[in-house]
Design an enzyme around this catalytic site. Structure first.
Site, PDB file in Angstrom:
ATOM      1  N   GLY A  44       0.876  -1.190   0.000  1.00  0.00           N
ATOM      2  CA  GLY A  44       0.000   0.000   0.000  1.00  0.00           C
ATOM      3  C   GLY A  44       0.903   1.226   0.000  1.00  0.00           C
ATOM      4  O   GLY A  44       1.923   1.247   0.698  1.00  0.00           O
ATOM      5  N   LYS A  45       0.524   2.225  -0.787  1.00  0.00           N
ATOM      6  CA  LYS A  45       1.439   3.361  -0.958  1.00  0.00           C
ATOM      7  C   LYS A  45       1.778   4.058   0.361  1.00  0.00           C
ATOM      8  O   LYS A  45       2.933   4.380   0.631  1.00  0.00           O
ATOM      9  CB  LYS A  45       0.833   4.367  -1.949  1.00  0.00           C
ATOM     10  CG  LYS A  45       0.727   3.821  -3.352  1.00  0.00           C
ATOM     11  CD  LYS A  45       0.304   4.866  -4.334  1.00  0.00           C
ATOM     12  CE  LYS A  45      -0.009   4.248  -5.685  1.00  0.00           C
ATOM     13  NZ  LYS A  45       1.097   3.484  -6.279  1.00  0.00           N
ATOM     14  N   GLY A 227      11.520   7.214 -14.269  1.00  0.00           N
ATOM     15  CA  GLY A 227      12.056   5.861 -14.477  1.00  0.00           C
ATOM     16  C   GLY A 227      13.532   5.899 -14.820  1.00  0.00           C
ATOM     17  O   GLY A 227      14.341   6.529 -14.122  1.00  0.00           O
ATOM     18  N   SER A 228      13.891   5.266 -15.946  1.00  0.00           N
ATOM     19  CA  SER A 228      15.315   5.168 -16.296  1.00  0.00           C
ATOM     20  C   SER A 228      15.927   6.533 -16.640  1.00  0.00           C
ATOM     21  O   SER A 228      17.148   6.676 -16.697  1.00  0.00           O
ATOM     22  CB  SER A 228      15.499   4.202 -17.467  1.00  0.00           C
ATOM     23  OG  SER A 228      14.724   4.669 -18.554  1.00  0.00           O
ATOM     24  N   ALA A 254       6.661  -0.480  -4.881  1.00  0.00           N
ATOM     25  CA  ALA A 254       7.139   0.343  -3.755  1.00  0.00           C
ATOM     26  C   ALA A 254       8.355   1.208  -4.074  1.00  0.00           C
ATOM     27  O   ALA A 254       8.832   1.938  -3.207  1.00  0.00           O
ATOM     28  CB  ALA A 254       7.433  -0.509  -2.500  1.00  0.00           C
ATOM     29  N   ALA A 255       8.853   1.162  -5.319  1.00  0.00           N
ATOM     30  CA  ALA A 255      10.049   1.954  -5.643  1.00  0.00           C
ATOM     31  C   ALA A 255       9.760   3.452  -5.520  1.00  0.00           C
ATOM     32  O   ALA A 255      10.544   4.199  -4.922  1.00  0.00           O
ATOM     33  CB  ALA A 255      10.533   1.620  -7.051  1.00  0.00           C
ATOM     34  N   GLY A 256       8.623   3.888  -6.069  1.00  0.00           N
ATOM     35  CA  GLY A 256       8.273   5.312  -5.985  1.00  0.00           C
ATOM     36  C   GLY A 256       8.023   5.729  -4.541  1.00  0.00           C
ATOM     37  O   GLY A 256       8.407   6.830  -4.121  1.00  0.00           O
ATOM     38  N   ASP A 257       7.388   4.859  -3.772  1.00  0.00           N
ATOM     39  CA  ASP A 257       7.090   5.167  -2.364  1.00  0.00           C
ATOM     40  C   ASP A 257       8.399   5.306  -1.578  1.00  0.00           C
ATOM     41  O   ASP A 257       8.568   6.205  -0.745  1.00  0.00           O
ATOM     42  CB  ASP A 257       6.241   4.049  -1.734  1.00  0.00           C
ATOM     43  CG  ASP A 257       5.014   3.716  -2.574  1.00  0.00           C
ATOM     44  OD1 ASP A 257       4.466   4.646  -3.204  1.00  0.00           O
ATOM     45  OD2 ASP A 257       4.614   2.537  -2.626  1.00  0.00           O
ATOM     46  N   HIS A 281      16.952   8.138  -5.205  1.00  0.00           N
ATOM     47  CA  HIS A 281      17.242   7.261  -6.350  1.00  0.00           C
ATOM     48  C   HIS A 281      17.954   5.989  -5.885  1.00  0.00           C
ATOM     49  O   HIS A 281      17.651   4.893  -6.359  1.00  0.00           O
ATOM     50  CB  HIS A 281      18.193   7.972  -7.321  1.00  0.00           C
ATOM     51  CG  HIS A 281      17.516   8.903  -8.294  1.00  0.00           C
ATOM     52  ND1 HIS A 281      16.276   8.659  -8.833  1.00  0.00           N
ATOM     53  CD2 HIS A 281      17.943  10.069  -8.855  1.00  0.00           C
ATOM     54  CE1 HIS A 281      15.967   9.638  -9.676  1.00  0.00           C
ATOM     55  NE2 HIS A 281      16.943  10.512  -9.695  1.00  0.00           N
ATOM     56  N   CYS A 287      15.464  -1.074  -3.941  1.00  0.00           N
ATOM     57  CA  CYS A 287      14.090  -1.606  -3.836  1.00  0.00           C
ATOM     58  C   CYS A 287      13.698  -2.420  -5.078  1.00  0.00           C
ATOM     59  O   CYS A 287      13.103  -3.494  -4.955  1.00  0.00           O
ATOM     60  CB  CYS A 287      13.151  -0.413  -3.628  1.00  0.00           C
ATOM     61  SG  CYS A 287      11.434  -0.836  -3.552  1.00  0.00           S
ATOM     62  N   ARG A 290      14.711  -6.122  -5.498  1.00  0.00           N
ATOM     63  CA  ARG A 290      14.137  -7.111  -4.574  1.00  0.00           C
ATOM     64  C   ARG A 290      12.639  -7.240  -4.837  1.00  0.00           C
ATOM     65  O   ARG A 290      12.026  -6.323  -5.369  1.00  0.00           O
ATOM     66  CB  ARG A 290      14.321  -6.632  -3.130  1.00  0.00           C
ATOM     67  CG  ARG A 290      15.764  -6.436  -2.751  1.00  0.00           C
ATOM     68  CD  ARG A 290      15.811  -5.760  -1.407  1.00  0.00           C
ATOM     69  NE  ARG A 290      17.157  -5.604  -0.925  1.00  0.00           N
ATOM     70  CZ  ARG A 290      17.478  -4.899   0.153  1.00  0.00           C
ATOM     71  NH1 ARG A 290      16.539  -4.291   0.858  1.00  0.00           N
ATOM     72  NH2 ARG A 290      18.728  -4.812   0.535  1.00  0.00           N
ATOM     73  N   SER A 296      11.086  -5.227   0.258  1.00  0.00           N
ATOM     74  CA  SER A 296      12.102  -4.725  -0.697  1.00  0.00           C
ATOM     75  C   SER A 296      12.700  -3.398  -0.259  1.00  0.00           C
ATOM     76  O   SER A 296      13.622  -2.886  -0.884  1.00  0.00           O
ATOM     77  CB  SER A 296      11.451  -4.549  -2.076  1.00  0.00           C
ATOM     78  OG  SER A 296      10.492  -3.506  -2.037  1.00  0.00           O
TER      79      SER A 296
HETATM   80  O1  RIB Z   1       3.120   1.893  -4.840  1.00  0.00           O
HETATM   81  C1  RIB Z   1       3.006   0.494  -4.707  1.00  0.00           C
HETATM   82  C2  RIB Z   1       1.743   0.135  -3.986  1.00  0.00           C
HETATM   83  O2  RIB Z   1       0.659   0.556  -4.779  1.00  0.00           O
HETATM   84  C3  RIB Z   1       1.556  -1.339  -3.787  1.00  0.00           C
HETATM   85  O3  RIB Z   1       2.138  -1.790  -2.580  1.00  0.00           O
HETATM   86  C4  RIB Z   1       0.058  -1.524  -3.882  1.00  0.00           C
HETATM   87  O4  RIB Z   1      -0.556  -1.796  -2.691  1.00  0.00           O
HETATM   88  C5  RIB Z   1      -0.465  -0.236  -4.504  1.00  0.00           C
HETATM   89  O5  RIB Z   1      -1.187   0.476  -3.600  1.00  0.00           O
END
Ligand code: RIB
Length: 319
Positions: A44-45, A227-228, A254-257, A281, A287, A290, A296
């Protein structure tokens, strides 16, 4: 650098993620396709951002809602083990914990289907309760909750002079008037296109989208995640392109989070914005190597080691 740990309030979604691996393509309606395996992972974000902020050395607090079900309990356990303060999370008896199916392709990219459940009931009062009790250094949020709560969270933070970092995901078109003056608005490529109607596919289009967002939301910074191509930071005067790291991605969940939370923690610790972005970055690069959401997300030590091992000069990185 500021003394002590920064206090970061994250407001946002808490989901159980059903991750499906090696999904070859998006199926058509009526069609079933195979993947090579699956697992349930907490995510979840909002919950990812809070987890990441804590792993990066902040005092992280989360405002969110879960159901009274096993998925909610699993989320609380993971967050508490990571040191996140969950005392402002509401257990909502009337709704299930949010669930997201994360369909990952061979390059680690995903499309997801999201049942928001209790997240749709996060209320401004939930946020107010936290803000009345703790002096926060920054608020971090996204859009996986009612928009009215997003707007009122910004209003309450603004009254208290707390800077707000908005990760503008998931992709949607929203009126930005009620976010005018926000500290950072940070969409990825798809979110930028949804918000501005401009597809950021070239340098010129990307900078045009950044200017558009700056005019509409009047933030201190527009920060596009590309992204890249790295990130583009625009403060109304200068466009700064900050390159990321090229790594072999297995799962971008979850990379952006993680990027946003790591950046927020660094900034609150006194780093300048470009240094904080580079740190974000690096955290996101670890993240994506994984699998999963929470599992991750790297620790501060892991990010520092990565930065040392991948040291490039500022000039070289910006080429
Ligand atoms: O940003 C990734 C998240 O977005 C995931 O973990 C998923 O739950 C969605 O909410």
């Amino acid at each position: 650098m500021k003394e002590g740990k920064p206090k970061i309030l994250v407001v946002g979604s808490m989901n159980m993620d059903l991750i499906m691996y090696n999904v070859e393509r998006i199926p058509k309606m009526g069609e079933s396709i195979y993947c090579t395996g699956y697992e349930y992972v907490t995510g979840g974000k909002g919950s990812n951002q809070a987890y990441a902020a804590s792993m990066q050395g902040a005092d992280a607090y989360l405002v969110g809602r879960i159901g009274t079900d096993d998925n909610g309990r699993a989320l609380m356990k993971q967050l508490e083990e990571a040191g996140v303060d969950t005392s402002f999370v509401v257990r909502d008896e009337g709704h299930l914990t949010g669930l997201s199916t994360m369909n990952i392709d061979a390059d680690g990219n995903y499309f997801s289907i999201f049942a928001s459940g209790a997240n749709d009931h996060i209320k401004p009062e939930d946020v107010e309760r936290a803000m009345d009790q703790v002096d926060f250094d920054m608020v971090v949020m996204q859009l996986e909750m009612p928009l009215e709560t997003v707007y009122q969270t910004y209003g309450m933070a603004r009254q208290r002079e707390i800077p707000v970092f908005l990760d503008a995901g998931p992709a949607m078109s929203i009126p930005l008037e009620r976010l005018r003056g926000i500290f950072i608005i940070s969409p990825n490529e798809a979110e930028t296109a949804a918000l501005t109607g401009i597809v950021p596919d070239t340098k010129a289009h990307t900078e045009e989208a950044a200017r558009w967002l700056y005019e509409k939301a009047a933030p201190r910074y527009v920060l596009l995640k590309l992204g890249s191509r790295g990130a583009l930071l625009y403060d109304g005067r200068e466009m700064k392109w900050v390159k990321g790291y090229h790594v072999d991605a297995v799962d971008t969940t979850a990379a952006g989070d993680t990027f946003g939370a790591a950046l927020a923690v660094q900034y609150c610790k006194g780093a300048d914005m470009e240094t904080a972005i580079r740190y974000g970055h690096a955290a996101a690069a670890i993240c994506v190597m994984r699998k999963g959401g929470h599992p991750s997300i790297p620790t501060a030590k892991e990010v520092e080691r990565f930065l040392l091992e991948n040291k490039v000069g500022r000039r070289e990185q910006n080429k």
